[in-house]
Design an enzyme around this catalytic site. Structure first.
Site, PDB file in Angstrom:
ATOM      1  N   HIS A   1       0.327  -1.530  -0.078  1.00 41.16           N
ATOM      2  CA  HIS A   1      -0.150   0.285  -0.179  1.00 41.16           C
ATOM      3  C   HIS A   1       0.908   1.519   0.187  1.00 41.16           C
ATOM      4  CE1 HIS A   1      -3.889  -1.221   0.984  1.00 41.16           C
ATOM      5  NE2 HIS A   1      -3.366  -2.918   0.903  1.00 41.16           N
TER       6      HIS A   1
ATOM      7  N   ASP B   1       3.533   9.755  -0.900  1.00 38.63           N
ATOM      8  CA  ASP B   1       2.620   8.856  -0.383  1.00 38.63           C
ATOM      9  C   ASP B   1       2.097   7.332  -1.403  1.00 38.63           C
ATOM     10  OD1 ASP B   1      -0.116   8.243   0.950  1.00 38.63           O
ATOM     11  OD2 ASP B   1      -0.454  10.431   0.496  1.00 38.63           O
TER      12      ASP B   1
HETATM   13  C1  GDG Z   1      -2.040   4.031   3.152  1.00 35.34           C
HETATM   14  C2  GDG Z   1      -1.176   4.701   1.646  1.00 35.34           C
HETATM   15  C3  GDG Z   1      -2.668   4.482   0.629  1.00 35.34           C
HETATM   16  C4  GDG Z   1      -8.384  10.391   7.333  1.00 35.34           C
HETATM   17  N1  GDG Z   1      -8.512  10.595   8.961  1.00 35.34           N
HETATM   18  C5  GDG Z   1      -9.668  10.893   9.103  1.00 35.34           C
HETATM   19  C6  GDG Z   1      -9.898   9.771   8.288  1.00 35.34           C
HETATM   20  N2  GDG Z   1      -9.277   9.696   7.237  1.00 35.34           N
HETATM   21  C7  GDG Z   1      -9.413   8.318   6.543  1.00 35.34           C
HETATM   22  C8  GDG Z   1      -9.035   9.705   4.389  1.00 35.34           C
HETATM   23  C9  GDG Z   1      -9.108   8.300   4.005  1.00 35.34           C
HETATM   24  C10 GDG Z   1      -7.653   7.393   4.814  1.00 35.34           C
HETATM   25  O1  GDG Z   1      -8.225   8.058   6.297  1.00 35.34           O
HETATM   26  C11 GDG Z   1      -6.644   7.937   4.810  1.00 35.34           C
HETATM   27  O2  GDG Z   1      -6.374   7.210   3.623  1.00 35.34           O
HETATM   28  P1  GDG Z   1      -4.743   7.198   3.102  1.00 35.34           P
HETATM   29  O3  GDG Z   1      -5.062   6.374   1.385  1.00 35.34           O
HETATM   30  O4  GDG Z   1      -5.166   8.812   2.510  1.00 35.34           O
HETATM   31  O5  GDG Z   1      -3.693   7.150   3.378  1.00 35.34           O
HETATM   32  P2  GDG Z   1      -3.326   6.063   4.667  1.00 35.34           P
HETATM   33  O6  GDG Z   1      -3.804   6.097   5.649  1.00 35.34           O
HETATM   34  O7  GDG Z   1      -2.156   7.121   4.861  1.00 35.34           O
HETATM   35  O8  GDG Z   1      -3.033   4.808   3.992  1.00 35.34           O
HETATM   36  C12 GDG Z   1      -1.782   5.082   1.028  1.00 35.34           C
HETATM   37  C13 GDG Z   1      -3.536   3.880   1.447  1.00 35.34           C
HETATM   38  O9  GDG Z   1      -3.079   3.410   2.501  1.00 35.34           O
HETATM   39  C14 GDG Z   1      -4.647   3.019   0.619  1.00 35.34           C
HETATM   40  O10 GDG Z   1      -3.619   1.789   0.073  1.00 35.34           O
HETATM   41  O11 GDG Z   1      -3.760   5.258  -0.567  1.00 35.34           O
HETATM   42  O12 GDG Z   1      -0.823   6.033   0.469  1.00 35.34           O
HETATM   43  O13 GDG Z   1      -0.218   5.034   2.822  1.00 35.34           O
HETATM   44  O14 GDG Z   1     -10.267   7.216   3.967  1.00 35.34           O
HETATM   45  O15 GDG Z   1     -10.768   9.618   4.743  1.00 35.34           O
HETATM   46  N3  GDG Z   1     -11.125   9.388   8.946  1.00 35.34           N
HETATM   47  C15 GDG Z   1     -12.090   9.407   9.509  1.00 35.34           C
HETATM   48  N4  GDG Z   1     -11.555  10.811  10.848  1.00 35.34           N
HETATM   49  C16 GDG Z   1     -10.452  11.118   9.788  1.00 35.34           C
HETATM   50  O16 GDG Z   1      -9.958  12.509  10.871  1.00 35.34           O
HETATM   51  N5  GDG Z   1     -13.417   9.051  10.048  1.00 35.34           N
END
Ligand code: GDG
Length: 459
Positions: A157, A365
Site C-alpha cells: 500500500h 504517498d
Molecule cells: C495507506 C497509504 C494508500 C483521515 N483522517 C480521518 C479519516 N481519514 C481517512 C481518510 C481516508 C483514510 O483515512 C486515509 O487514507 P490514505 O490513503 O490517505 O492514507 P493512509 O492511511 O496513509 O493509507 C496510502 C492507502 O494505504 C490505501 O492503499 O492510499 O498511500 O499510505 O479514507 O478519509 N477518517 C475519519 N476521520 C479522520 O479524522 N473518519
C-alpha cells in the site's frame, strides 16, 4: 471459486460501515467465498512470550476473522520498530527518520514466522492467499518454507522506493528476495513498478520474462501496478446522508463570509502537513486579498503517537499553526483551524464538500485516498478544486488536479491562489474528468483486477 484468505496487520469487521471502503471491498470478496481474514488482534499481552500469541476466531457472517495477540516485545520490535521506524520511513524516502536499531529485525522475522505458523493449519489446499502491506513482506517465504503451495499475492500500500534508497536498509536484499515467494506482487503506481524492476535488475541480475514477469533470485514473480481506488457509491451515499449534509450546512453557516481550504490526514510526516501550512502562510503574504476571507481547516488525526518522529511532528505543526494565527489573525478571523482528533467518518464528506480547495500535499504517498474522496464529495455543479502533490501515487491518475511540489512553498501558494480564482467552467470540466477516472478505477476494479491477475499468475 477457491476460498479467499486475506492477511493484513490489522483487520476490520467488514459488516460495519465504519470499517471504510477497503474493508468493505475485501469483505465482499471474502463474503462471496466464505473466506478467512487473518491478522493481529490489536492486543499487546504484557507478559507474553516472544514468538507466541493466542489465536482468537469469530464469525462475521460467512467470513471467519482470526486474530492473534502479540507480546509487548514482539509488538515493540515488529510493529513500532521494524515496520514503523525502518520500513515506513525508508519506503517514504525518509532515511533521516529511520531508526536502524539492529534488534528490530529479529522481532519482524519472529512475528512473520508466528503468523505463518498460526495461519498454516487454517489453510485449505485450494485457497487463494492475499497478503497486505509492509508489515508482512516475508510472510509468503515463511509459509513456503513450511510447505505451503497455495497461490499467494502481495499488495504494497505504500511506495516502493528507488533502488539506492532501498539499499539503505541493511536487510534490503533479503526483503526483496522474499517478494519472489509470491506469485504476484501488486504496487500502487507505474513509478513503483519501475523502481522494483530497476532494483532487481541491478541487485538480482533479473531478466524480464515478459511485460509483467521478472526472474531473479532463482524464482519468477509477476509485478504490476494496481492503483487502489475508493468505493465511489458508498462515499456518494455517505455524502448524501444526513450527518454529512448537516456538517456541510453548519460549516457553510459558520464560514458564510469565507472560502474554506481543507486538509484531512493522519498526522504523519509523509503527508506534508507543515509544508501545507507554510504554503498557506505564503498565500496570505503574497496575495493579501485572502486575509480575512480564507480559512484553512486542518484535521490531523492522531496515529502512532508512541513513535518519536510523530511527537516531533506534532510539536512542529502546533508551532507553525500558532505562528500563522498569531501573525495574521484578527479578532474576527482565525486563519488556521487545526484539529488533532479523529473526525467521525460520516462527517468527512460534508467537510470535503464545504471546502473550495482540497489540499492533499504529501511528500510521498503510495496512493492517497483523501484526494479521491475530496473529488467524489463535490457538488458537480459547483465543485471545489483539488490541489494535489505530484509525489502522491494518485497524481499518476488525477492529472486534472492542480499538481504541486510541496517542497516549493511559493509554487504551492501560487497554485492555491489559482484554485481560489478558478472560473466555474474550468472547475466543472476538471471535476468531470477526475470523476470519470475515479469511477472507472474504483476499489472494486482494484480488487477484481488484482485477484484475476493472481489467478493467471499462479496458473
Ligand atoms: C495507506 C497509504 C494508500 C483521515 N483522517 C480521518 C479519516 N481519514 C481517512 C481518510 C481516508 C483514510 O483515512 C486515509 O487514507 P490514505 O490513503 O490517505 O492514507 P493512509 O492511511 O496513509 O493509507 C496510502 C492507502 O494505504 C490505501 O492503499 O492510499 O498511500 O499510505 O479514507 O478519509 N477518517 C475519519 N476521520 C479522520 O479524522 N473518519
Amino acid at each position: 471459486m477457491s476460498r479467499l484468505v486475506v492477511v493484513s496487520n490489522r483487520l476490520a469487521d467488514p459488516r460495519k460501515p465504519a470499517a471504510g471502503g477497503l474493508a468493505v471491498a475485501l469483505g465482499e470478496a471474502l463474503n462471496q467465498t466464505g473466506g478467512l481474514w487473518f491478522g493481529w488482534s490489536g492486543t499487546v499481552a504484557e507478559n507474553g512470550t516472544p514468538g507466541e500469541g493466542e489465536l482468537h476466531t469469530r464469525q462475521a457472517g460467512p467470513v471467519t476473522l482470526a486474530t492473534l495477540d502479540l507480546c509487548s516485545e514482539d509488538h515493540h520490535s515488529y510493529y513500532q520498530g521494524y515496520s514503523n521506524s525502518v520500513l515506513w520511513p525508508v519506503f517514504h524516502y525518509r532515511l533521516d527518520l529511520a531508526d536502524f536499531d539492529a534488534s528490530y529485525i529479529a522481532g519482524y522475522r519472529r512475528v512473520n514466522k508466528l503468523f505463518a505458523r498460526k495461519l498454516l493449519p487454517l489453510l485449505r489446499d485450494d485457497d487463494t492467499i492475499w497478503i497486505h502491506d509492509y508489515h508482512l513482506i516475508p510472510l509468503a517465504a515463511e509459509l513456503r518454507a513450511m510447505g505451503c503451495k497455495q497461490r499467494m499475492g502481495f499488495f504494497l500500500h505504500i511506495p516502493m522506493p528507488p533502488p539506492l534508497i532501498m539499499a539503505a536498509i541493511p536487510q534490503h536484499e533479503w526483503l526483496m528476495r522474499s517478494l519472489f515467494a509470491y506469485d504476484l506482487v501488486g504496487l500502487q503506481s507505474e513509478a513503483d513498478v519501475s523502481h522494483f524492476k530497476r532494483y532487481v535488475r541491478n541487485e538480482g541480475s533479473a531478466e524480464e520474462v515478459d511485460d509483467t514477469r521478472v526472474r531473479a533470485f532463482g524464482a519468477t514473480v509477476a509485478v504490476q501496478a494496481f492503483p487502489i481506488g475508493i468505493d465511489v457509491e458508498e462515499f456518494t451515499r455517505l455524502t448524501q446522508a444526513s450527518e454529512a449534509v448537516e456538517t456541510y450546512e453548519s460549516m457553510r453557516a459558520e464560514y458564510s463570509r469565507r472560502r474554506l481550504l481543507m486538509g484531512i490526514d493522519r498526522l504523519d510526516y509523509s503527508k506534508g502537513i507543515p509544508q501545507r501550512v507554510r504554503a498557506f502562510r505564503e498565500l496570505l503574504d503574497r496575495y493579501p486579498e485572502n486575509r480575512g476571507s480564507s480559512t484553512l481547516i486542518m484535521i490531523a488525526s492522531p496515529t502512532r503517537d508512541d513513535v518519536n518522529a510523530y511527537a516531533d511532528l506534532r510539536q512542529e505543526l502546533e508551532g507553525l499553526c500558532g505562528s500563522v494565527n498569531g501573525d495574521y489573525g484578527e479578532l474576527d478571523w482565525m486563519p488556521v483551524r487545526y484539529i488533532h482528533r479523529m473526525v467521525a467518518r460520516k462527517r468527512v464528506p460534508g467537510l470535503c464538500r464545504a471546502a473550495s480547495v482540497g489540499l492533499v500535499t504529501p511528500l510521498r504517498d503510495g496512493m492517497n485516498l483523501v484526494a479521491k474522496e475530496y473529488v467524489v464529495a463535490q457538488d458537480p455543479d459547483d465543485p471545489g478544486v483539488l490541489v494535489l502533490s505530484r509525489f502522491a501515487g494518485a497524481a499518476e491518475q488525477l492529472k486534472e488536479a492542480l499538481l504541486v511540489n510541496p517542497y516549493d512553498t511559493q509554487g504551492m501558494a501560487d497554485s492555491i491562489q489559482q484554485a481560489l480564482q478558478m472560473p466555474l467552467a474550468e472547475r466543472q470540466a476538471r471535476h468531470q474528468k477526475l470523476m470519470e477516472r475515479i469511477r472507472e478505477h474504483d476499489v472494486h476494479w482494484w480488487r477484481q483486477s488484482f485477484l484475476s491477475a493472481l489467478q493467471s499468475a499462479g496458473a
